[in-house]
Design an enzyme around this catalytic site. Structure first.
Site, PDB file in Angstrom:
ATOM      1  N   THR A 185       1.182  -1.703  -0.113  1.00 49.02           N
ATOM      2  CA  THR A 185      -0.084  -0.019  -0.128  1.00 49.02           C
ATOM      3  C   THR A 185       0.508   1.366  -0.152  1.00 49.02           C
ATOM      4  O   THR A 185       1.889   1.502   0.454  1.00 49.02           O
ATOM      5  CB  THR A 185      -0.666  -0.034   1.413  1.00 49.02           C
ATOM      6  OG1 THR A 185      -1.768  -0.702   1.176  1.00 49.02           O
ATOM      7  CG2 THR A 185      -1.838   1.298   1.336  1.00 49.02           C
ATOM      8  N   GLY A 451     -24.978  -2.462  30.399  1.00 45.37           N
ATOM      9  CA  GLY A 451     -23.983  -2.020  30.417  1.00 45.37           C
ATOM     10  C   GLY A 451     -22.539  -2.394  30.892  1.00 45.37           C
ATOM     11  O   GLY A 451     -21.850  -1.954  31.069  1.00 45.37           O
ATOM     12  N   THR A 472     -11.005  -3.762   5.815  1.00 50.00           N
ATOM     13  CA  THR A 472     -10.630  -3.191   5.405  1.00 50.00           C
ATOM     14  C   THR A 472      -9.379  -3.865   4.091  1.00 50.00           C
ATOM     15  O   THR A 472      -8.839  -3.952   3.125  1.00 50.00           O
ATOM     16  CB  THR A 472     -10.529  -1.722   5.549  1.00 50.00           C
ATOM     17  OG1 THR A 472     -11.456  -1.396   5.973  1.00 50.00           O
ATOM     18  CG2 THR A 472      -9.928  -1.103   4.831  1.00 50.00           C
ATOM     19  N   GLU A 474      -6.593  -6.510   3.835  1.00 52.23           N
ATOM     20  CA  GLU A 474      -6.592  -7.653   2.661  1.00 52.23           C
ATOM     21  C   GLU A 474      -6.897  -7.511   1.924  1.00 52.23           C
ATOM     22  O   GLU A 474      -7.874  -9.321   1.111  1.00 52.23           O
ATOM     23  CB  GLU A 474      -6.649  -9.332   3.723  1.00 52.23           C
ATOM     24  CG  GLU A 474      -5.455  -9.139   4.449  1.00 52.23           C
ATOM     25  CD  GLU A 474      -4.051  -9.922   3.892  1.00 52.23           C
ATOM     26  OE1 GLU A 474      -4.002 -10.852   2.667  1.00 52.23           O
ATOM     27  OE2 GLU A 474      -3.077  -9.925   4.524  1.00 52.23           O
ATOM     28  N   ASP A 476     -10.176  -4.429   0.563  1.00 60.25           N
ATOM     29  CA  ASP A 476     -11.449  -3.950   0.750  1.00 60.25           C
ATOM     30  C   ASP A 476     -12.601  -4.460   0.598  1.00 60.25           C
ATOM     31  O   ASP A 476     -12.516  -5.130  -0.385  1.00 60.25           O
ATOM     32  CB  ASP A 476     -11.894  -2.444   0.358  1.00 60.25           C
ATOM     33  CG  ASP A 476     -13.001  -1.664   0.979  1.00 60.25           C
ATOM     34  OD1 ASP A 476     -12.917  -1.090   2.015  1.00 60.25           O
ATOM     35  OD2 ASP A 476     -13.811  -1.516   0.253  1.00 60.25           O
TER      36      ASP A 476
HETATM   37  C1  LIG Z   1      -3.750  -1.557  10.183  1.00 56.97           C
HETATM   38  C2  LIG Z   1      -3.798  -0.789   8.612  1.00 56.97           C
HETATM   39  C3  LIG Z   1      -2.896  -2.789   9.004  1.00 56.97           C
HETATM   40  C4  LIG Z   1      -2.247  -2.737   7.028  1.00 56.97           C
HETATM   41  N1  LIG Z   1      -1.721  -3.261   7.176  1.00 56.97           N
HETATM   42  C5  LIG Z   1      -0.990  -3.246   5.692  1.00 56.97           C
HETATM   43  C6  LIG Z   1       0.747  -3.891   5.381  1.00 56.97           C
HETATM   44  O1  LIG Z   1       0.774  -4.863   6.426  1.00 56.97           O
HETATM   45  N2  LIG Z   1       0.698  -3.974   3.857  1.00 56.97           N
HETATM   46  C7  LIG Z   1       0.486  -3.382   3.064  1.00 56.97           C
HETATM   47  O2  LIG Z   1       0.586  -2.636   2.114  1.00 56.97           O
HETATM   48  N3  LIG Z   1      -0.478  -2.494   3.646  1.00 56.97           N
HETATM   49  C8  LIG Z   1      -1.162  -2.543   4.928  1.00 56.97           C
HETATM   50  N4  LIG Z   1      -2.576  -1.838   5.132  1.00 56.97           N
HETATM   51  C9  LIG Z   1      -3.272  -1.322   3.670  1.00 56.97           C
HETATM   52  C10 LIG Z   1      -4.344  -2.040   3.464  1.00 56.97           C
HETATM   53  O3  LIG Z   1      -4.603  -3.071   2.784  1.00 56.97           O
HETATM   54  C11 LIG Z   1      -5.305  -0.767   2.648  1.00 56.97           C
HETATM   55  O4  LIG Z   1      -5.977  -0.144   3.735  1.00 56.97           O
HETATM   56  C12 LIG Z   1      -6.226  -1.451   1.893  1.00 56.97           C
HETATM   57  O5  LIG Z   1      -5.951  -2.153   1.127  1.00 56.97           O
HETATM   58  C13 LIG Z   1      -7.607  -0.452   2.068  1.00 56.97           C
HETATM   59  O6  LIG Z   1      -6.951   1.064   0.280  1.00 56.97           O
HETATM   60  P1  LIG Z   1      -7.121   1.983   0.563  1.00 56.97           P
HETATM   61  O7  LIG Z   1      -7.076   2.583   2.489  1.00 56.97           O
HETATM   62  O8  LIG Z   1      -6.696   2.600   0.336  1.00 56.97           O
HETATM   63  O9  LIG Z   1      -8.308   2.651   0.947  1.00 56.97           O
HETATM   64  P2  LIG Z   1      -9.377   3.076   0.024  1.00 56.97           P
HETATM   65  O10 LIG Z   1      -9.325   1.970  -1.249  1.00 56.97           O
HETATM   66  O11 LIG Z   1      -8.795   4.447  -0.623  1.00 56.97           O
HETATM   67  O12 LIG Z   1     -10.508   2.652   0.111  1.00 56.97           O
HETATM   68  C14 LIG Z   1     -12.099   3.798   0.833  1.00 56.97           C
HETATM   69  C15 LIG Z   1     -12.762   3.520   0.291  1.00 56.97           C
HETATM   70  O13 LIG Z   1     -13.558   3.482  -1.030  1.00 56.97           O
HETATM   71  C16 LIG Z   1     -13.776   2.439  -1.577  1.00 56.97           C
HETATM   72  N5  LIG Z   1     -13.846   2.269  -2.813  1.00 56.97           N
HETATM   73  C17 LIG Z   1     -11.976   2.045  -3.328  1.00 56.97           C
HETATM   74  N6  LIG Z   1     -12.515   2.109  -4.449  1.00 56.97           N
HETATM   75  C18 LIG Z   1     -13.465   1.346  -4.720  1.00 56.97           C
HETATM   76  C19 LIG Z   1     -15.000   0.564  -5.442  1.00 56.97           C
HETATM   77  N7  LIG Z   1     -13.579   0.520  -6.524  1.00 56.97           N
HETATM   78  N8  LIG Z   1     -15.415   0.570  -5.596  1.00 56.97           N
HETATM   79  C20 LIG Z   1     -16.356   1.188  -4.675  1.00 56.97           C
HETATM   80  N9  LIG Z   1     -15.429   1.801  -3.790  1.00 56.97           N
HETATM   81  C21 LIG Z   1     -14.424   2.200  -3.654  1.00 56.97           C
HETATM   82  C22 LIG Z   1     -14.223   1.887  -0.408  1.00 56.97           C
HETATM   83  O14 LIG Z   1     -14.963   0.724  -0.653  1.00 56.97           O
HETATM   84  C23 LIG Z   1     -13.858   2.449   0.899  1.00 56.97           C
HETATM   85  O15 LIG Z   1     -14.932   2.463   1.537  1.00 56.97           O
HETATM   86  C24 LIG Z   1      -2.929  -2.188   6.660  1.00 56.97           C
HETATM   87  C25 LIG Z   1      -4.192  -0.961   6.814  1.00 56.97           C
HETATM   88  C26 LIG Z   1      -4.141  -0.545   8.166  1.00 56.97           C
HETATM   89  C27 LIG Z   1      -5.435   0.508   8.238  1.00 56.97           C
END
Ligand SMILES: Cc1cc2nc3c(=O)[nH]c(=O)nc-3n(C[C@H](O)[C@H](O)[C@H](O)COP(=O)(O)OP(=O)(O)OC[C@H]3O[C@@H](n4cnc5c(N)ncnc54)[C@H](O)[C@@H]3O)c2cc1C
Length: 691
Positions: A185, A451, A472, A474, A476
């Site tokens: 990411t 409670g 979210t 692995e 979304d």
């Molecule tokens: C605690 C934590 C640990 C993590 N660990 C790792 C890690 O070790 N390595 C790593 O690489 N990543 C990691 N991540 C990242 C994680 O995999 C991403 O946050 C995730 O893939 C979602 O991407 P984003 O946050 O950019 O969300 P976005 O893709 O921006 O999504 C935001 C919103 O937009 C919506 N959306 C996006 N695209 C579409 C679509 N095509 N159609 C409809 N709706 C859409 C989604 O449903 C969501 O509600 C981690 C994240 C967190 C918070």
């Protein structure tokens, strides 16, 4: 016969109101009722009707049927932590202390308890998932930290690399000498992995790749294990090769590279590596998520994980896969193990929440008939409606995710091609469906405990906060469900071209013809209990719904794509497509549940599971009754009968709820202790009913 309702008169209305005030004031200042060991079950105040027609369930037998092959290793983990109170996570803990504790927990499991997860990732994935699940029951941060080290960092090296990588890194990863991260990411790109901006440019002079973060938006973000502990990362970047004919470089698509982050001895960041801390999170604070920026970081050519594409010494690119898209799909396809793990861990978290809420609801008493003891809150229909269909879903998810683990393990150990489509679709669908359901249920469970559910010691808060992000990472959930829908549409198209279908999708072959004809007006009126509890009726109803959604989605997409193009048409139909994907996953879950019930060798266990399975099925049909009524698949009399039967089944399942949660076989320190610790009175309750 229903009694005719009398019109309320002003007089009896006053009577009702004053009785109500009396009860409420009793509730506010109750007459103390001491609890003694010799109190009887009577005094726990179950409704007399609640005890009628109770099924006999032998918890041991049910538990044995549910247990996977891997109970032994899970018990080893539970015992290890039980014997080491200093490794148990306290309720109040700062981020930094939690991170260090989580590391010590993982270190203890590997170095002291002698568990070798990476070995199982390769040889017996089912056992690996069982380890993560048990570790997650101790502290979800620990389950996730293990997942980062072994599924993500270890899994990427094993699955995307070749023999040279396994020879060099396997032992170090398994023994925790090489703690690592999975850096996919970026700040500007999460779900859209093909939009990643980080580049790995091949330098033919030095035989190295140069890793660069070209802009702030390309900073790797949220990377687990990066802020404090990681020494390596598998970094996903666009592979750039010097172009042969024109000046410049050619983009070969996203590939993974092993990049050392910190010095193995001094733990100092290496030249060109900048690491930042993502800080305090809503949950999972035992995991150290960080941000990575690369400035001209040089790594040997050998560090390209080259299973699906390689670069020779003279800078030539070779791959068995012809296009960037195919290589990308193959690369991401190797990473589905994380989704399988999340689906099964989420089910395990749902079991914990169920066990706490249901045990509590059996013990807790509020109100009751006049001049009689108060009743258990689980005897209220509303409480049964909150918790019993959830318990049924937990059982359904248990069997569905166990099946997923089984076919994933078969795919990994036999490399059977025909399983690939099935595992990909089902892991995306189940991960999305189960984690969304669990996230909602955790709030329902908290609320069901009133409670006391809000006391941190009872775990709902931490479970809810830690689990929330399962929806979210692995993948979304909304994005994953679209993959399922896209797969279904592809299979639908292939069906008309005479192609083969993935195993899980097979039902569509028959269903499209049968289900898309007009509903049968005779069966639409059948309302007998035998018919409603017939698995064929239940499964037909689920599949009918999926088939109709699939066919109508295909028609709508075709229509809209003429004016809006492919992307616009998809977006116009998006909610429809998400419902289709969920409906398909529900059909698969029910089919698995029915199969598991039918295969159960012990009659009383089978009867109990059948009850739970019927509740799962009929409750879903009732929740979707509008869809069925709209097309006259179900006539009004049948809809009413389904509703009545759902109420009845909730009630029956409530009668065996204690046995059903006991059969989860969760260790005391995971579910039982919190309620017992709540107060002296609860300790006595707990002792009294033998929990
Ligand atoms: C605690 C934590 C640990 C993590 N660990 C790792 C890690 O070790 N390595 C790593 O690489 N990543 C990691 N991540 C990242 C994680 O995999 C991403 O946050 C995730 O893939 C979602 O991407 P984003 O946050 O950019 O969300 P976005 O893709 O921006 O999504 C935001 C919103 O937009 C919506 N959306 C996006 N695209 C579409 C679509 N095509 N159609 C409809 N709706 C859409 C989604 O449903 C969501 O509600 C981690 C994240 C967190 C918070």
């Amino acid at each position: 016969m229903e009694q005719k309702k009398q019109k309320p008169t002003a007089e009896n209305e006053t009577l009702i109101v004053s009785r109500r005030i009396q009860r409420v004031s009793l509730h506010l200042s109750p007459v103390p009722r001491p609890l003694h060991q010799h109190d009887t079950q009577e005094q726990l105040g179950l409704f007399p009707c609640a005890r009628s027609a109770k099924l006999e369930v032998e918890t041991e037998k049910l538990s044995l049927y549910m247990r996977g092959k891997y109970r032994e290793i899970q018990e080893k983990i539970y015992e290890y932590f039980h014997a080491r109170p200093e490794l148990q996570t306290p309720l109040e803990i700062s981020k930094d202390v939690h991170r260090e504790l989580c590391w010590r927990q993982m270190y203890g499991l590997i170095k002291e308890a002698g568990i070798r997860p990476l070995k199982y990732v390769v040889e017996d994935p089912g056992k690996y998932f069982a380890i993560v699940e048990a570790a997650g029951a101790v502290d979800i941060s620990l389950g996730i930290k293990l997942g980062v080290q072994y599924s993500l960092w270890g899994g990427s090296v094993i699955n995307l690399g070749t023999k040279k990588h396994k020879d060099k890194y396997f032992e170090g990863i398994d023994s925790l000498d090489y703690p690592g991260c999975f850096a996919m990411t970026e700040l500007h790109h999460g779900s859209n992995v093909q939009g990643l901006q980080t580049v790995a440019t091949f330098d033919p002079i030095t035989d190295e790749f140069i890793i660069n973060t070209p802009s702030d938006g390309a900073i790797k973000w949220w990377i687990g294990n990066a802020a404090v502990h990681g020494k390596f990362a598998s970094v996903f970047a666009k592979l750039m090769l010097p172009a042969q004919d024109v000046k410049g470089v050619s983009d070969m698509g996203v590939h993974a590279f092993i990049v050392p982050l910190r010095d193995l001895k001094t733990h100092q960041e290496l030249p060109g590596i900048e690491i930042h801390d993502c800080g305090h999170k809503v949950g999972l604070n035992g995991v150290d998520n960080g941000a990575l920026r690369f400035t001209s970081v040089r790594i040997p050519r050998d560090n390209l994980l080259n299973r699906f594409g390689d670069v020779s010494r003279d800078g030539k690119y070779t791959s068995s896969l012809p296009t960037i898209n195919k290589r990308f799909a193959a690369t991401l396809g190797e990473l589905v193990g994380g989704r399988v793990s999340l689906a099964s861990s989420s089910t395990s978290i749902l079991k914990i929440a169920n066990a706490i809420a249901i045990r509590y609801s059996l013990l807790r008493q509020q109100f009751g008939p006049p001049n009689q003891p108060e009743v258990s809150i689980l005897d209220y229909q509303s409480q049964q409606h909150k918790l019993m269909p959830m318990l049924a879903s937990t059982y359904a998810f248990h069997f569905a995710t166990s099946y997923l683990v089984e076919i994933y393990s078969q795919m990994k150990t036999t490399h059977a091609e025909q399983l690939v489509g099935d595992v990909h679709g089902l892991s995306a669908g189940l991960k999305a469906y189960v984690t969304s359901y669990t996230a909602k249920s955790l709030s329902v469970c908290r609320e069901a405990c009133g409670g006391h559910g809000y006391a941190a010691v009872n775990r709902f808060g931490i479970l809810r906060n830690d689990h929330d992000i399962f929806q979210t990472f692995e993948g979304d959930n909304t994005v994953l469900l679209q993959q399922v829908a896209a797969d279904l549409l592809k299979q639908y198209k292939q069906k008309f071209q005479g192609g083969t279908l993935a195993v899980t999708w097979n039902y569509l072959r028959e269903s499209m013809n049968t289900y898309l004809s007009q509903p049968n007006p005779v069966t639409a009126r059948w309302e007998g209990v035998e018919h409603l509890r017939d698995p064929k009726f239940q499964l037909d109803a689920f599949r009918y719904r999926t088939s109709r959604l699939l066919q109508s989605a295909a028609v709508r997409l075709r229509k809209h794509s003429k004016t809006l193009g492919g992307f616009g048409a998809w977006n116009r139909c998006l909610n429809h497509l998400l419902t289709l994907a969920e409906s398909h996953i529900e059909s698969v879950i029910l089919a698995k549940f029915i199969e598991t019930v039918e295969k159960c060798p012990d009659a009383s266990t089978r009867a109990a599971l059948k009850l739970v399975c019927d509740l799962y099925a009929l409750n879903h049909i009732w929740n979707d009754i509008g869809t069925y009524r709209n097309v006259d698949y179900v006539a009004p009399n049948k809809a009413k009968a389904i509703h009545k039967q759902t109420d009845y089944l909730s009630f029956q399942v409530r009668n065996i709820a204690k046995e059903l949660v006991d059969a989860f076989d969760l260790p005391d320190h995971v579910t039982r202790a919190p309620i017992a610790m709540q107060s002296e009175a609860y300790a006595q309750y707990t002792q009294f009913v033998g929990f």
